[in-house]
Design a protein around this motif. Structure first.
Motif, short mmCIF file in Angstrom:
data_model
loop_
_atom_site.label_atom_id
_atom_site.label_comp_id
_atom_site.label_asym_id
_atom_site.label_seq_id
_atom_site.Cartn_x
_atom_site.Cartn_y
_atom_site.Cartn_z
N GLN A 76 19.98 15.15 -3.27
CA GLN A 76 20.45 13.80 -3.55
C GLN A 76 19.60 13.11 -4.62
O GLN A 76 20.11 12.27 -5.38
CB GLN A 76 20.44 12.98 -2.27
CG GLN A 76 21.11 11.61 -2.39
CD GLN A 76 21.13 10.89 -1.06
OE1 GLN A 76 20.14 10.29 -0.65
NE2 GLN A 76 22.27 10.94 -0.37
N ASN A 77 18.34 13.46 -4.71
CA ASN A 77 17.51 12.86 -5.76
C ASN A 77 17.91 13.35 -7.15
O ASN A 77 17.57 12.71 -8.15
CB ASN A 77 16.03 13.16 -5.50
CG ASN A 77 15.44 12.27 -4.43
OD1 ASN A 77 15.96 11.20 -4.14
ND2 ASN A 77 14.34 12.72 -3.83
N THR A 79 21.35 14.03 -7.87
CA THR A 79 22.63 13.37 -8.15
C THR A 79 22.44 11.88 -8.42
O THR A 79 23.22 11.28 -9.17
CB THR A 79 23.60 13.57 -6.97
OG1 THR A 79 23.01 13.07 -5.77
CG2 THR A 79 23.92 15.05 -6.79
N ARG A 80 21.41 11.28 -7.85
CA ARG A 80 21.18 9.84 -8.06
C ARG A 80 20.25 9.53 -9.23
O ARG A 80 20.46 8.58 -9.97
CB ARG A 80 20.60 9.22 -6.79
CG ARG A 80 21.58 9.09 -5.64
CD ARG A 80 20.95 8.29 -4.51
NE ARG A 80 21.90 8.07 -3.42
CZ ARG A 80 21.61 7.38 -2.32
NH1 ARG A 80 20.41 6.85 -2.16
NH2 ARG A 80 22.52 7.23 -1.38
N TYR A 81 19.20 10.34 -9.38
CA TYR A 81 18.16 9.98 -10.35
C TYR A 81 17.85 11.08 -11.36
O TYR A 81 16.98 10.89 -12.21
CB TYR A 81 16.85 9.66 -9.61
CG TYR A 81 16.95 8.51 -8.63
CD1 TYR A 81 16.89 7.19 -9.08
CD2 TYR A 81 17.09 8.75 -7.26
CE1 TYR A 81 16.96 6.14 -8.18
CE2 TYR A 81 17.17 7.69 -6.36
CZ TYR A 81 17.10 6.40 -6.82
OH TYR A 81 17.19 5.36 -5.94
N GLN A 82 18.51 12.23 -11.27
CA GLN A 82 18.15 13.38 -12.09
C GLN A 82 16.66 13.67 -11.94
O GLN A 82 15.92 13.89 -12.91
CB GLN A 82 18.50 13.16 -13.57
CG GLN A 82 19.99 13.08 -13.85
CD GLN A 82 20.59 11.74 -13.39
OE1 GLN A 82 20.15 10.69 -13.81
NE2 GLN A 82 21.61 11.80 -12.54
N ALA A 83 16.22 13.71 -10.68
CA ALA A 83 14.79 13.78 -10.38
C ALA A 83 14.39 15.08 -9.68
O ALA A 83 13.22 15.24 -9.34
CB ALA A 83 14.39 12.60 -9.49
N LEU A 96 18.49 15.55 1.28
CA LEU A 96 17.39 15.85 0.38
C LEU A 96 16.95 17.30 0.55
O LEU A 96 17.05 17.89 1.62
CB LEU A 96 16.20 14.93 0.66
CG LEU A 96 16.44 13.44 0.46
CD1 LEU A 96 15.19 12.65 0.88
CD2 LEU A 96 16.81 13.12 -0.98
N CYS A 97 16.39 17.86 -0.52
CA CYS A 97 15.90 19.23 -0.47
C CYS A 97 14.61 19.30 0.35
O CYS A 97 14.04 18.29 0.75
CB CYS A 97 15.65 19.74 -1.89
SG CYS A 97 14.18 19.03 -2.68
N GLN A 102 9.95 15.69 2.22
CA GLN A 102 8.57 15.52 2.66
C GLN A 102 7.97 14.18 2.20
O GLN A 102 6.93 13.77 2.69
CB GLN A 102 7.70 16.66 2.13
CG GLN A 102 8.02 18.02 2.74
CD GLN A 102 7.15 19.10 2.15
OE1 GLN A 102 6.93 19.17 0.94
NE2 GLN A 102 6.63 19.96 3.00
N THR A 103 8.63 13.54 1.25
CA THR A 103 8.14 12.25 0.75
C THR A 103 8.71 11.14 1.61
O THR A 103 9.93 10.94 1.63
CB THR A 103 8.54 12.04 -0.72
OG1 THR A 103 8.05 13.14 -1.51
CG2 THR A 103 7.96 10.75 -1.26
#
Length: 379
Positions: A76-77, A79-83, A96-97, A102-103
């Motif tokens: 999801q990080n 698709t939302r932030y290209q992060a 989330l992966c 873990q964050t």
């Protein structure tokens, strides 16, 4: 780490890549495969109900065809932030992966400068996770391991201190700003300071709790080599910082000046240094590096072995390969007008401590296999 290759066209790609520059394939790191993989959308054979919100797209290895067994979602990080470039198994309910979940605490992402800071930190964290997975120290299902909080200083509040406590690793996001990180490095008389280095160091504190603290024989061996960790920690740190550039006699016994501050910091600095070695040797082996150092006796060829293959080379073999690799690395950096990438010299005592870390990890973990090719496949 190793260099990967696009499994569609064979072109070399890096761990962080999201697209192959040769064939244009979308790329993602698939944790189950421990490989950067060319992916494509799963063919959608079902008609779309205009009253139903579209489902999150599914992906599969490119060329797998309809009915492919392996299906993924993008983190999801991404698709939302290209992060993020990690995938999530299609049947995993977590959006989330395994790395991003873990964050636990993020800085305020409505503050524009915090987004690129956070992305840089997560990129470094994924590199740490890759090495921990390969060493067999991280849980492939992300059910165990350290958790992270990335925080920014706020007006009227105490500064965020980078550190570890009770399984939680905290990092001040200001460390992601090159100018601020260099300022702190110079102020603290450090030869090396990077985001990845921070995370490796703090993971050392986490794994000391996991692998040493509650194991009586390991703890006794640790104390014999590193010292008694029960000495007052805060007092030791205050003495270290009061000394400016640290104890003048640190070089014969420690990997860094900061390692001399307290046995816990000695362990964490040595642990981080060990992870540096594993990563760099894997990289050199991936490129099939062959180094010849001229000497009075003639040419001495050295070819680094992959730490996770070649029968897990012995620690002595690692060290024999390490010196030529770091000499080449520093020489290449100097050729570009840069400072040495590896500004360290390892003493015999520091090597004994690194061997202790090596032995503890060997006893605790089992390397995670990868189905990525060890060497780039020619295009």
């Amino acid at each position: 780490m190793q260099i990967f290759s696009c499994d569609h066209c064979g072109h070399p790609v890096f761990f962080e890549n999201v697209q192959c520059l040769q064939c244009g394939s979308a790329l993602a790191f698939v944790p189950e495969r421990m490989a950067v993989t060319a992916i494509e959308p799963v063919p959608d054979a079902a008609p779309t109900d205009p009253q139903t919100p579209p489902a999150e797209p599914l992906w599969q290895p490119r060329g797998a065809g309809e009915g492919a067994a392996q299906r993924y979602r993008l983190c999801q990080n991404q698709t939302r932030y290209q992060a993020c470039n990690f995938t999530v198994a299609a049947d995993d309910p977590n959006p989330l992966c395994m790395s991003c979940r873990q964050t636990r605490i993020l800085p305020d992402l409505s503050v524009p400068e915090n987004v690129p800071r956070w992305i840089r930190i997560e990129t470094a964290k994924r590199r740490l996770l890759y090495t921990l997975l390969r060493l067999g120290l991280a849980d492939p299902q992300a059910k165990e391991g350290p958790v992270y909080q990335f925080m920014a200083d706020l007006p009227g509040q105490a500064p965020v201190m980078t550190g570890h406590a009770a399984g939680v690793i905290t990092l001040n996001v200001a460390e992601a700003d090159d100018d601020e990180r260099v300022r702190r490095r110079v102020q603290l008389f450090e030869p090396y300071r990077t985001l990845l280095g921070h995370l490796r160091h703090e993971s050392g504190h986490y794994y000391w709790d996991q692998l040493v603290r509650d194991h009586p024989q390991r703890l006794a061996d640790f104390r014999a080599l590193f010292g008694d960790e029960s000495q007052d920690y805060m007092q030791a740190l205050q003495a270290h910082y009061a000394a400016g550039d640290g104890r003048p006699d640190w070089r014969p016994s420690f990997v860094s000046a900061y390692a001399a501050a307290h046995p816990w910091e000695d362990w964490a600095e040595t642990w981080a240094h060990y992870l540096h070695m594993v990563d760099l040797l894997e990289t050199a082996a991936s490129y099939r590096t062959r180094i010849v150092l001229p000497s009075a006796e003639g040419a001495q060829p050295s070819r680094p072995a992959d730490p996770f293959q070649d029968g897990r080379s012995s620690f002595d073999e690692w060290i024999a390969q390490w010196v030529p690799v770091t000499l080449l690395l520093n020489s290449l950096n100097r050729s570009l007008g840069q400072d040495d990438a590896y500004p360290f010299a390892l003493s015999e005592e520091a090597l004994r401590k690194l061997r202790f870390v090596h032995d503890v990890i060997a006893q605790a973990g089992a390397p995670v296999p990868s189905d990525a090719p060890a060497e780039p496949t020619p295009a």
